[in-house]
Design an enzyme around this catalytic site. Sequence first.
Site, PDB file in Angstrom:
ATOM      1  N   CYS A 189      12.159  23.019 -18.338  1.00 30.76           N
ATOM      2  CA  CYS A 189      13.493  23.206 -18.890  1.00 30.76           C
ATOM      3  C   CYS A 189      14.080  21.963 -19.539  1.00 30.76           C
ATOM      4  O   CYS A 189      15.183  22.019 -20.089  1.00 30.76           O
ATOM      5  CB  CYS A 189      14.433  23.725 -17.800  1.00 30.76           C
ATOM      6  SG  CYS A 189      13.889  25.300 -17.104  1.00 30.76           S
TER       7      CYS A 189
ATOM      8  N   HIS B 115      23.621  20.347 -18.025  1.00 27.82           N
ATOM      9  CA  HIS B 115      22.572  21.350 -17.833  1.00 27.82           C
ATOM     10  C   HIS B 115      23.230  22.623 -17.316  1.00 27.82           C
ATOM     11  O   HIS B 115      22.966  23.701 -17.832  1.00 27.82           O
ATOM     12  CB  HIS B 115      21.515  20.827 -16.867  1.00 27.82           C
ATOM     13  CG  HIS B 115      20.361  21.752 -16.683  1.00 27.82           C
ATOM     14  ND1 HIS B 115      19.439  21.986 -17.666  1.00 27.82           N
ATOM     15  CD2 HIS B 115      19.983  22.510 -15.620  1.00 27.82           C
ATOM     16  CE1 HIS B 115      18.533  22.851 -17.236  1.00 27.82           C
ATOM     17  NE2 HIS B 115      18.844  23.183 -15.994  1.00 27.82           N
TER      18      HIS B 115
ATOM     19  N   GLU C  34      23.811  17.899 -10.367  1.00 27.80           N
ATOM     20  CA  GLU C  34      24.228  17.322 -11.641  1.00 27.80           C
ATOM     21  C   GLU C  34      25.595  16.651 -11.537  1.00 27.80           C
ATOM     22  O   GLU C  34      25.822  15.577 -12.108  1.00 27.80           O
ATOM     23  CB  GLU C  34      24.244  18.411 -12.700  1.00 27.80           C
ATOM     24  CG  GLU C  34      24.509  17.930 -14.088  1.00 27.80           C
ATOM     25  CD  GLU C  34      24.316  19.019 -15.113  1.00 27.80           C
ATOM     26  OE1 GLU C  34      24.278  18.679 -16.300  1.00 27.80           O
ATOM     27  OE2 GLU C  34      24.223  20.200 -14.732  1.00 27.80           O
TER      28      GLU C  34
ATOM     29  N   LYS D 191      25.367  27.299 -21.100  1.00 28.17           N
ATOM     30  CA  LYS D 191      24.627  28.405 -20.477  1.00 28.17           C
ATOM     31  C   LYS D 191      25.564  29.498 -19.998  1.00 28.17           C
ATOM     32  O   LYS D 191      25.128  30.628 -19.772  1.00 28.17           O
ATOM     33  CB  LYS D 191      23.764  27.881 -19.326  1.00 28.17           C
ATOM     34  CG  LYS D 191      22.627  26.973 -19.796  1.00 28.17           C
ATOM     35  CD  LYS D 191      21.782  26.489 -18.625  1.00 28.17           C
ATOM     36  CE  LYS D 191      20.686  25.550 -19.071  1.00 28.17           C
ATOM     37  NZ  LYS D 191      21.188  24.220 -19.510  1.00 28.17           N
TER      38      LYS D 191
ATOM     39  N   HIS E 126      20.162  30.713 -20.245  1.00 28.36           N
ATOM     40  CA  HIS E 126      19.221  29.611 -20.060  1.00 28.36           C
ATOM     41  C   HIS E 126      17.897  29.978 -20.730  1.00 28.36           C
ATOM     42  O   HIS E 126      17.104  30.748 -20.173  1.00 28.36           O
ATOM     43  CB  HIS E 126      19.027  29.356 -18.565  1.00 28.36           C
ATOM     44  CG  HIS E 126      18.227  28.131 -18.254  1.00 28.36           C
ATOM     45  ND1 HIS E 126      17.612  27.355 -19.224  1.00 28.36           N
ATOM     46  CD2 HIS E 126      17.925  27.534 -17.052  1.00 28.36           C
ATOM     47  CE1 HIS E 126      16.986  26.355 -18.645  1.00 28.36           C
ATOM     48  NE2 HIS E 126      17.155  26.437 -17.334  1.00 28.36           N
TER      49      HIS E 126
ATOM     50  N   PHE F 256      12.226  22.499 -13.631  1.00 33.69           N
ATOM     51  CA  PHE F 256      11.277  22.715 -12.546  1.00 33.69           C
ATOM     52  C   PHE F 256      10.124  21.710 -12.677  1.00 33.69           C
ATOM     53  O   PHE F 256       9.656  21.413 -13.773  1.00 33.69           O
ATOM     54  CB  PHE F 256      10.720  24.130 -12.602  1.00 33.69           C
ATOM     55  CG  PHE F 256      11.670  25.184 -12.117  1.00 33.69           C
ATOM     56  CD1 PHE F 256      12.878  24.844 -11.524  1.00 33.69           C
ATOM     57  CD2 PHE F 256      11.364  26.526 -12.255  1.00 33.69           C
ATOM     58  CE1 PHE F 256      13.748  25.825 -11.075  1.00 33.69           C
ATOM     59  CE2 PHE F 256      12.227  27.511 -11.818  1.00 33.69           C
ATOM     60  CZ  PHE F 256      13.423  27.163 -11.224  1.00 33.69           C
TER      61      PHE F 256
END
Length: 431
Positions: free
Chosen positions: A178, A318, A329, A350, A355, A414
Amino acid sequence: MSTDRRRVVVTGIGVVAPGSVGREAFWDMITAGRTATRRITFFDPSRFRSQVAAEVDFHPRQLGLSAQEVHRNDRFVQFAMVAADEAVADSGLRLGVGDAPDAPEPERVGVTLGSAVGATMRLEDEYVNVSDAGRHWLVDPRYGSRFLHQALVPSCGATELAVRFRAQGPATVVSTGCTSGIDAVGYGSQLIEDGDADVVIAGASDAPISPISMACFDTIRATTDNNADPEHASKPFDARRNGFVMGEGAAVMVLEELEHAQRRGAEIYCEVTGYANRCNAFHMTGLRPDGVEMAEALDQALAQGRIDGDEVGYVNAHGSGTKQNDRHETAAVKLSLGQAAYKVPMSSLKSMVGHSLGAIGSIEIAATALAVQRQVVPPTANYEVPDPECDLDYVPKTAREHKVDVAVSVGSGFGGFQSAIVLAKPDRRAS
Protein backbone atom coordinates in the site's frame (compact mmCIF):
# COMPACT_ATOMS: atom_id res chain seq x y z
CA MET A 1 27.14 18.28 -13.94
CA SER A 2 26.97 20.31 -10.77
CA THR A 3 27.58 18.46 -7.53
CA ASP A 4 24.59 20.28 -6.05
CA ARG A 5 21.48 18.21 -5.58
CA ARG A 6 19.22 18.47 -8.61
CA ARG A 7 15.76 19.77 -7.76
CA VAL A 8 12.62 17.92 -8.85
CA VAL A 9 9.23 19.48 -9.62
CA VAL A 10 5.79 18.24 -10.66
CA THR A 11 4.70 19.65 -14.03
CA GLY A 12 1.80 17.35 -14.94
CA ILE A 13 -0.94 15.47 -13.08
CA GLY A 14 -3.41 12.85 -14.31
CA VAL A 15 -6.01 11.06 -12.18
CA VAL A 16 -8.46 8.19 -12.61
CA ALA A 17 -10.41 7.87 -9.36
CA PRO A 18 -13.72 6.55 -8.08
CA GLY A 19 -16.43 9.09 -8.72
CA SER A 20 -14.22 11.21 -10.96
CA VAL A 21 -12.04 10.67 -14.02
CA GLY A 22 -9.65 13.53 -14.67
CA ARG A 23 -7.66 15.88 -12.46
CA GLU A 24 -10.19 18.71 -12.18
CA ALA A 25 -13.19 16.44 -11.62
CA PHE A 26 -11.20 14.66 -8.92
CA TRP A 27 -10.28 17.92 -7.21
CA ASP A 28 -13.86 19.17 -7.35
CA MET A 29 -15.11 15.94 -5.83
CA ILE A 30 -12.68 15.71 -2.92
CA THR A 31 -12.93 19.38 -1.99
CA ALA A 32 -16.72 19.04 -2.00
CA GLY A 33 -16.42 16.12 0.41
CA ARG A 34 -18.39 13.77 -1.86
CA THR A 35 -17.99 10.03 -1.35
CA ALA A 36 -17.78 7.46 -4.16
CA THR A 37 -18.27 4.34 -2.05
CA ARG A 38 -21.16 2.03 -2.98
CA ARG A 39 -22.27 -1.59 -3.02
CA ILE A 40 -20.07 -3.63 -5.36
CA THR A 41 -21.48 -3.87 -8.89
CA PHE A 42 -18.65 -5.80 -10.63
CA PHE A 43 -19.88 -9.14 -9.25
CA ASP A 44 -22.43 -10.45 -6.77
CA PRO A 45 -20.87 -9.65 -3.39
CA SER A 46 -23.59 -11.20 -1.23
CA ARG A 47 -21.38 -14.07 -0.02
CA PHE A 48 -18.68 -11.71 1.25
CA ARG A 49 -18.36 -10.09 4.65
CA SER A 50 -17.51 -6.74 3.03
CA GLN A 51 -19.80 -5.92 0.12
CA VAL A 52 -18.88 -2.28 -0.53
CA ALA A 53 -16.18 -0.65 -2.65
CA ALA A 54 -15.21 2.57 -4.42
CA GLU A 55 -15.52 1.68 -8.11
CA VAL A 56 -14.43 3.79 -11.08
CA ASP A 57 -17.03 4.36 -13.80
CA PHE A 58 -14.47 3.80 -16.52
CA HIS A 59 -15.05 3.78 -20.27
CA PRO A 60 -11.63 3.31 -21.86
CA ARG A 61 -12.66 3.75 -25.49
CA GLN A 62 -14.31 7.08 -24.67
CA LEU A 63 -11.11 8.10 -22.87
CA GLY A 64 -8.90 7.58 -25.90
CA LEU A 65 -7.74 3.97 -25.72
CA SER A 66 -7.97 1.86 -28.87
CA ALA A 67 -9.89 -1.40 -29.07
CA GLN A 68 -6.58 -3.27 -29.24
CA GLU A 69 -5.20 -1.50 -26.18
CA VAL A 70 -8.30 -2.42 -24.21
CA HIS A 71 -8.14 -6.04 -25.40
CA ARG A 72 -4.44 -6.39 -24.61
CA ASN A 73 -4.30 -4.82 -21.17
CA ASP A 74 -5.68 -5.43 -17.71
CA ARG A 75 -7.83 -2.73 -16.17
CA PHE A 76 -4.96 -1.48 -13.98
CA VAL A 77 -2.83 -0.84 -17.07
CA GLN A 78 -5.71 0.94 -18.80
CA PHE A 79 -6.08 3.21 -15.77
CA ALA A 80 -2.37 4.01 -15.88
CA MET A 81 -2.45 4.80 -19.61
CA VAL A 82 -5.39 7.20 -19.27
CA ALA A 83 -3.87 8.94 -16.22
CA ALA A 84 -0.48 9.21 -17.96
CA ASP A 85 -2.07 10.65 -21.10
CA GLU A 86 -3.63 13.40 -18.99
CA ALA A 87 -0.44 14.07 -17.03
CA VAL A 88 1.77 14.31 -20.11
CA ALA A 89 -0.72 16.57 -21.90
CA ASP A 90 -0.92 18.72 -18.78
CA SER A 91 2.86 19.05 -18.63
CA GLY A 92 3.12 20.35 -22.19
CA LEU A 93 5.97 17.94 -22.93
CA ARG A 94 5.93 16.39 -26.38
CA LEU A 95 6.62 12.80 -25.42
CA GLY A 96 6.12 10.02 -27.94
CA VAL A 97 5.34 12.48 -30.76
CA GLY A 98 7.61 11.32 -33.55
CA ASP A 99 10.76 13.45 -33.76
CA ALA A 100 9.32 16.63 -32.25
CA PRO A 101 12.21 19.14 -32.07
CA ASP A 102 11.30 20.29 -28.55
CA ALA A 103 10.89 16.79 -27.07
CA PRO A 104 13.35 15.55 -24.43
CA GLU A 105 15.83 12.92 -25.54
CA PRO A 106 14.12 9.52 -25.07
CA GLU A 107 17.14 8.25 -23.11
CA ARG A 108 16.52 10.99 -20.53
CA VAL A 109 12.87 10.02 -19.90
CA GLY A 110 12.08 7.33 -17.33
CA VAL A 111 9.03 5.51 -15.97
CA THR A 112 8.32 4.39 -12.40
CA LEU A 113 4.94 2.71 -11.91
CA GLY A 114 3.68 1.34 -8.62
CA SER A 115 1.16 -1.46 -8.20
CA ALA A 116 0.37 -3.70 -5.23
CA VAL A 117 -1.53 -6.48 -7.00
CA GLY A 118 -0.95 -5.96 -10.73
CA ALA A 119 -3.35 -7.66 -13.14
CA THR A 120 -5.52 -9.30 -10.49
CA MET A 121 -8.76 -8.93 -12.43
CA ARG A 122 -7.32 -10.28 -15.69
CA LEU A 123 -5.68 -13.26 -13.99
CA GLU A 124 -8.84 -14.17 -12.11
CA ASP A 125 -11.03 -13.88 -15.21
CA GLU A 126 -8.58 -15.94 -17.25
CA TYR A 127 -8.41 -18.65 -14.60
CA VAL A 128 -12.19 -18.92 -14.66
CA ASN A 129 -11.97 -19.45 -18.43
CA VAL A 130 -9.16 -22.01 -18.55
CA SER A 131 -10.52 -24.01 -15.59
CA ASP A 132 -14.17 -23.81 -16.66
CA ALA A 133 -15.10 -21.87 -13.52
CA GLY A 134 -12.85 -24.03 -11.35
CA ARG A 135 -14.27 -27.39 -12.47
CA HIS A 136 -10.93 -28.68 -13.76
CA TRP A 137 -7.66 -28.93 -11.85
CA LEU A 138 -5.77 -29.36 -15.12
CA VAL A 139 -6.60 -26.19 -16.97
CA ASP A 140 -7.06 -25.98 -20.73
CA PRO A 141 -4.72 -23.32 -22.19
CA ARG A 142 -6.75 -23.14 -25.40
CA TYR A 143 -9.22 -20.95 -23.54
CA GLY A 144 -6.60 -18.46 -22.38
CA SER A 145 -6.04 -15.11 -24.06
CA ARG A 146 -2.97 -14.58 -26.25
CA PHE A 147 -2.06 -11.80 -23.83
CA LEU A 148 -2.37 -13.88 -20.66
CA HIS A 149 1.41 -13.79 -20.20
CA GLN A 150 1.26 -9.99 -19.83
CA ALA A 151 -1.17 -10.33 -16.95
CA LEU A 152 1.32 -12.55 -15.11
CA VAL A 153 4.10 -9.93 -15.00
CA PRO A 154 3.43 -6.60 -13.23
CA SER A 155 6.05 -4.97 -15.48
CA CYS A 156 3.44 -4.83 -18.26
CA GLY A 157 2.22 -1.49 -16.89
CA ALA A 158 5.60 0.22 -16.98
CA THR A 159 6.31 -1.31 -20.40
CA GLU A 160 3.10 0.06 -21.90
CA LEU A 161 3.87 3.57 -20.62
CA ALA A 162 7.46 3.43 -21.81
CA VAL A 163 6.40 2.42 -25.33
CA ARG A 164 3.57 4.95 -25.36
CA PHE A 165 5.86 7.89 -24.58
CA ARG A 166 9.16 6.66 -26.06
CA ALA A 167 10.70 6.61 -22.62
CA GLN A 168 14.02 4.83 -23.13
CA GLY A 169 15.53 5.72 -19.77
CA PRO A 170 15.10 3.70 -16.56
CA ALA A 171 11.75 1.85 -16.36
CA THR A 172 10.77 0.28 -13.06
CA VAL A 173 7.82 -1.32 -11.32
CA VAL A 174 7.57 -0.63 -7.59
CA SER A 175 5.49 -3.09 -5.58
CA THR A 176 5.62 -2.37 -1.87
CA GLY A 177 2.00 -3.03 -1.03
CA CYS A 178 0.00 0.00 0.00
CA THR A 179 2.99 2.37 -0.11
CA SER A 180 3.72 1.53 -3.77
CA GLY A 181 2.26 4.82 -4.99
CA ILE A 182 4.44 6.95 -2.71
CA ASP A 183 7.50 4.82 -3.32
CA ALA A 184 7.13 4.98 -7.12
CA VAL A 185 7.01 8.79 -7.08
CA GLY A 186 9.82 8.93 -4.52
CA TYR A 187 12.02 6.64 -6.57
CA GLY A 188 11.22 8.61 -9.72
CA SER A 189 12.32 11.82 -8.03
CA GLN A 190 15.56 10.15 -6.96
CA LEU A 191 16.31 9.18 -10.57
CA ILE A 192 16.19 12.86 -11.48
CA GLU A 193 18.16 13.97 -8.41
CA ASP A 194 20.89 11.46 -9.27
CA GLY A 195 21.09 12.61 -12.88
CA ASP A 196 19.77 9.39 -14.40
CA ALA A 197 16.82 11.17 -16.04
CA ASP A 198 15.49 14.67 -16.68
CA VAL A 199 11.83 13.61 -16.88
CA VAL A 200 10.08 10.71 -15.16
CA ILE A 201 6.51 9.54 -15.67
CA ALA A 202 5.75 8.41 -12.12
CA GLY A 203 2.66 7.09 -10.40
CA ALA A 204 0.70 3.99 -9.53
CA SER A 205 -2.36 2.02 -10.54
CA ASP A 206 -4.42 -0.83 -9.11
CA ALA A 207 -7.73 -2.49 -9.96
CA PRO A 208 -8.29 -4.98 -7.12
CA ILE A 209 -12.08 -5.11 -6.84
CA SER A 210 -12.42 -8.80 -7.62
CA PRO A 211 -13.65 -11.82 -5.67
CA ILE A 212 -10.15 -13.05 -4.83
CA SER A 213 -9.05 -9.67 -3.48
CA MET A 214 -12.19 -9.20 -1.42
CA ALA A 215 -11.77 -12.72 -0.01
CA CYS A 216 -8.17 -11.95 1.02
CA PHE A 217 -9.18 -8.94 3.08
CA ASP A 218 -12.34 -10.56 4.40
CA THR A 219 -10.16 -13.28 5.89
CA ILE A 220 -8.19 -10.83 8.04
CA ARG A 221 -11.23 -8.60 8.66
CA ALA A 222 -9.42 -5.51 7.39
CA THR A 223 -12.35 -4.25 5.31
CA THR A 224 -15.54 -2.79 6.71
CA ASP A 225 -18.74 -4.80 7.06
CA ASN A 226 -20.89 -1.66 7.09
CA ASN A 227 -22.84 -2.86 4.06
CA ALA A 228 -26.08 -1.13 4.99
CA ASP A 229 -24.67 2.37 4.45
CA PRO A 230 -21.99 2.22 1.72
CA GLU A 231 -21.81 6.00 1.26
CA HIS A 232 -20.66 6.46 4.85
CA ALA A 233 -18.80 3.17 5.32
CA SER A 234 -15.31 4.67 5.24
CA LYS A 235 -14.72 6.57 8.51
CA PRO A 236 -11.02 7.31 9.03
CA PHE A 237 -10.16 8.56 12.55
CA ASP A 238 -13.83 8.37 13.60
CA ALA A 239 -14.52 6.35 16.76
CA ARG A 240 -17.03 4.23 14.79
CA ARG A 241 -14.54 3.09 12.12
CA ASN A 242 -14.32 -0.64 11.55
CA GLY A 243 -12.15 -1.18 8.47
CA PHE A 244 -11.35 0.23 5.05
CA VAL A 245 -13.38 0.28 1.85
CA MET A 246 -11.68 -1.33 -1.14
CA GLY A 247 -11.06 1.05 -4.03
CA GLU A 248 -9.36 1.24 -7.41
CA GLY A 249 -7.80 3.89 -9.62
CA ALA A 250 -4.57 5.51 -10.73
CA ALA A 251 -2.64 8.75 -10.62
CA VAL A 252 0.40 9.68 -12.66
CA MET A 253 2.69 12.67 -12.26
CA VAL A 254 5.24 14.12 -14.65
CA LEU A 255 8.36 14.77 -12.61
CA GLU A 256 10.94 17.08 -14.11
CA GLU A 257 14.28 18.57 -13.20
CA LEU A 258 13.65 22.17 -12.15
CA GLU A 259 15.89 23.96 -14.67
CA HIS A 260 14.63 21.71 -17.45
CA ALA A 261 11.07 22.78 -16.60
CA GLN A 262 11.97 26.45 -16.24
CA ARG A 263 13.74 26.59 -19.61
CA ARG A 264 10.55 25.62 -21.38
CA GLY A 265 8.30 27.83 -19.26
CA ALA A 266 6.36 24.94 -17.72
CA GLU A 267 3.68 25.44 -15.09
CA ILE A 268 4.97 23.96 -11.84
CA TYR A 269 2.61 22.52 -9.23
CA CYS A 270 5.16 21.93 -6.51
CA GLU A 271 8.64 20.68 -5.70
CA VAL A 272 9.42 17.23 -4.32
CA THR A 273 11.82 18.15 -1.53
CA GLY A 274 12.16 14.82 0.26
CA TYR A 275 11.19 11.16 0.31
CA ALA A 276 11.98 8.30 2.68
CA ASN A 277 10.71 4.86 3.57
CA ARG A 278 11.19 2.38 6.40
CA CYS A 279 10.17 -1.17 7.23
CA ASN A 280 9.17 -2.00 10.78
CA ALA A 281 10.35 -5.65 10.49
CA PHE A 282 7.61 -6.41 13.00
CA HIS A 283 4.53 -8.11 11.53
CA MET A 284 2.97 -8.67 8.11
CA THR A 285 -0.24 -6.81 9.01
CA GLY A 286 0.31 -5.48 12.53
CA LEU A 287 1.65 -2.08 13.56
CA ARG A 288 3.39 -0.89 16.68
CA PRO A 289 1.14 1.73 18.29
CA ASP A 290 4.00 4.19 18.88
CA GLY A 291 4.46 4.93 15.16
CA VAL A 292 8.27 5.12 15.37
CA GLU A 293 9.01 3.86 11.85
CA MET A 294 6.59 6.23 10.13
CA ALA A 295 7.92 9.09 12.24
CA GLU A 296 11.48 8.22 11.16
CA ALA A 297 10.47 8.22 7.49
CA LEU A 298 8.78 11.59 7.95
CA ASP A 299 11.76 13.02 9.82
CA GLN A 300 14.18 11.97 7.10
CA ALA A 301 11.96 13.24 4.27
CA LEU A 302 11.70 16.64 5.96
CA ALA A 303 15.43 16.76 6.64
CA GLN A 304 16.27 16.21 2.98
CA GLY A 305 14.59 19.53 2.17
CA ARG A 306 15.92 21.24 5.29
CA ILE A 307 12.35 21.71 6.51
CA ASP A 308 11.34 22.02 10.15
CA GLY A 309 8.22 20.32 11.42
CA ASP A 310 6.52 23.61 12.26
CA GLU A 311 6.69 24.61 8.56
CA VAL A 312 4.33 21.81 7.52
CA GLY A 313 0.95 23.22 6.49
CA TYR A 314 -0.88 19.98 5.64
CA VAL A 315 -0.58 16.25 6.29
CA ASN A 316 -2.27 14.00 3.76
CA ALA A 317 -2.88 10.97 5.93
CA HIS A 318 -2.86 7.30 5.06
CA GLY A 319 -6.06 7.26 7.12
CA SER A 320 -7.32 3.82 6.13
CA GLY A 321 -10.10 3.63 8.69
CA THR A 322 -8.74 0.63 10.58
CA LYS A 323 -8.41 1.17 14.28
CA GLN A 324 -4.73 0.26 14.53
CA ASN A 325 -3.59 2.26 11.48
CA ASP A 326 -5.31 5.50 12.47
CA ARG A 327 -3.94 5.25 16.00
CA HIS A 328 -0.43 4.40 14.72
CA GLU A 329 -0.44 7.26 12.23
CA THR A 330 -1.67 9.82 14.74
CA ALA A 331 1.14 8.81 17.08
CA ALA A 332 3.72 9.03 14.27
CA VAL A 333 2.74 12.57 13.28
CA LYS A 334 2.92 13.68 16.93
CA LEU A 335 6.30 12.02 17.33
CA SER A 336 7.72 13.71 14.24
CA LEU A 337 6.14 17.15 14.39
CA GLY A 338 5.88 17.54 18.16
CA GLN A 339 3.50 20.24 19.38
CA ALA A 340 3.13 21.50 15.80
CA ALA A 341 1.12 18.34 15.05
CA TYR A 342 -1.85 19.77 16.94
CA LYS A 343 -1.96 22.83 14.66
CA VAL A 344 -1.60 21.09 11.29
CA PRO A 345 -4.66 20.12 9.22
CA MET A 346 -4.59 16.38 8.47
CA SER A 347 -7.13 14.56 6.31
CA SER A 348 -7.82 11.23 4.63
CA LEU A 349 -9.03 10.92 1.04
CA LYS A 350 -9.90 7.26 1.66
CA SER A 351 -13.06 8.52 3.31
CA MET A 352 -14.19 9.48 -0.22
CA VAL A 353 -12.34 7.30 -2.76
CA GLY A 354 -11.63 4.19 -0.71
CA HIS A 355 -8.33 2.38 -0.46
CA SER A 356 -6.97 1.44 -3.89
CA LEU A 357 -4.02 -0.44 -2.38
CA GLY A 358 -0.85 0.46 -4.32
CA ALA A 359 -2.53 3.23 -6.31
CA ILE A 360 -3.80 5.29 -3.42
CA GLY A 361 -0.39 6.72 -2.52
CA SER A 362 -0.10 8.39 -5.92
CA ILE A 363 -3.71 9.54 -5.85
CA GLU A 364 -2.99 11.15 -2.48
CA ILE A 365 0.19 12.76 -3.83
CA ALA A 366 -1.85 14.24 -6.69
CA ALA A 367 -4.26 15.73 -4.15
CA THR A 368 -1.39 17.01 -2.01
CA ALA A 369 0.26 18.68 -5.00
CA LEU A 370 -3.01 20.41 -5.85
CA ALA A 371 -3.39 21.48 -2.20
CA VAL A 372 0.02 23.15 -2.35
CA GLN A 373 -0.77 24.86 -5.65
CA ARG A 374 -4.27 26.00 -4.65
CA GLN A 375 -3.83 26.53 -0.91
CA VAL A 376 -6.87 24.43 -0.07
CA VAL A 377 -6.97 21.38 2.20
CA PRO A 378 -9.46 18.60 1.28
CA PRO A 379 -11.57 17.21 4.13
CA THR A 380 -12.09 13.87 5.83
CA ALA A 381 -15.65 12.87 4.93
CA ASN A 382 -17.82 10.97 7.43
CA TYR A 383 -15.80 12.19 10.43
CA GLU A 384 -18.32 12.89 13.19
CA VAL A 385 -17.47 11.05 16.43
CA PRO A 386 -13.99 11.86 17.84
CA ASP A 387 -11.80 9.04 19.12
CA PRO A 388 -9.77 10.03 22.22
CA GLU A 389 -6.79 8.14 20.77
CA CYS A 390 -7.01 10.18 17.54
CA ASP A 391 -6.94 13.77 18.73
CA LEU A 392 -5.52 15.84 15.86
CA ASP A 393 -7.25 18.18 13.40
CA TYR A 394 -8.71 15.84 10.76
CA VAL A 395 -10.58 18.56 8.80
CA PRO A 396 -14.06 17.08 9.21
CA LYS A 397 -16.38 17.11 6.18
CA THR A 398 -15.56 20.54 4.75
CA ALA A 399 -12.53 21.68 2.72
CA ARG A 400 -10.52 24.51 4.20
CA GLU A 401 -8.53 27.37 2.73
CA HIS A 402 -5.18 27.23 4.43
CA LYS A 403 -1.58 28.30 3.88
CA VAL A 404 0.22 25.26 2.51
CA ASP A 405 3.80 26.11 1.60
CA VAL A 406 4.86 22.62 2.67
CA ALA A 407 2.78 19.44 2.71
CA VAL A 408 3.54 15.83 3.48
CA SER A 409 1.84 12.64 2.37
CA VAL A 410 2.42 9.48 4.38
CA GLY A 411 1.57 5.84 3.79
CA SER A 412 1.58 2.53 5.60
CA GLY A 413 1.55 -0.89 3.96
CA PHE A 414 1.23 -4.56 4.80
CA GLY A 415 4.68 -5.99 5.37
CA GLY A 416 5.61 -3.09 7.63
CA PHE A 417 6.31 -0.50 4.94
CA GLN A 418 6.20 3.14 6.07
CA SER A 419 6.77 5.97 3.58
CA ALA A 420 6.68 9.75 3.53
CA ILE A 421 7.06 12.32 0.77
CA VAL A 422 7.31 16.09 1.14
CA LEU A 423 5.98 18.61 -1.42
CA ALA A 424 6.60 22.35 -1.24
CA LYS A 425 5.97 25.53 -3.18
CA PRO A 426 8.86 25.81 -5.65
CA ASP A 427 9.59 29.42 -4.70
CA ARG A 428 9.87 28.56 -1.01
CA ARG A 429 13.64 28.78 -1.31
CA ALA A 430 15.72 30.66 -3.87
CA SER A 431 18.11 27.82 -4.71
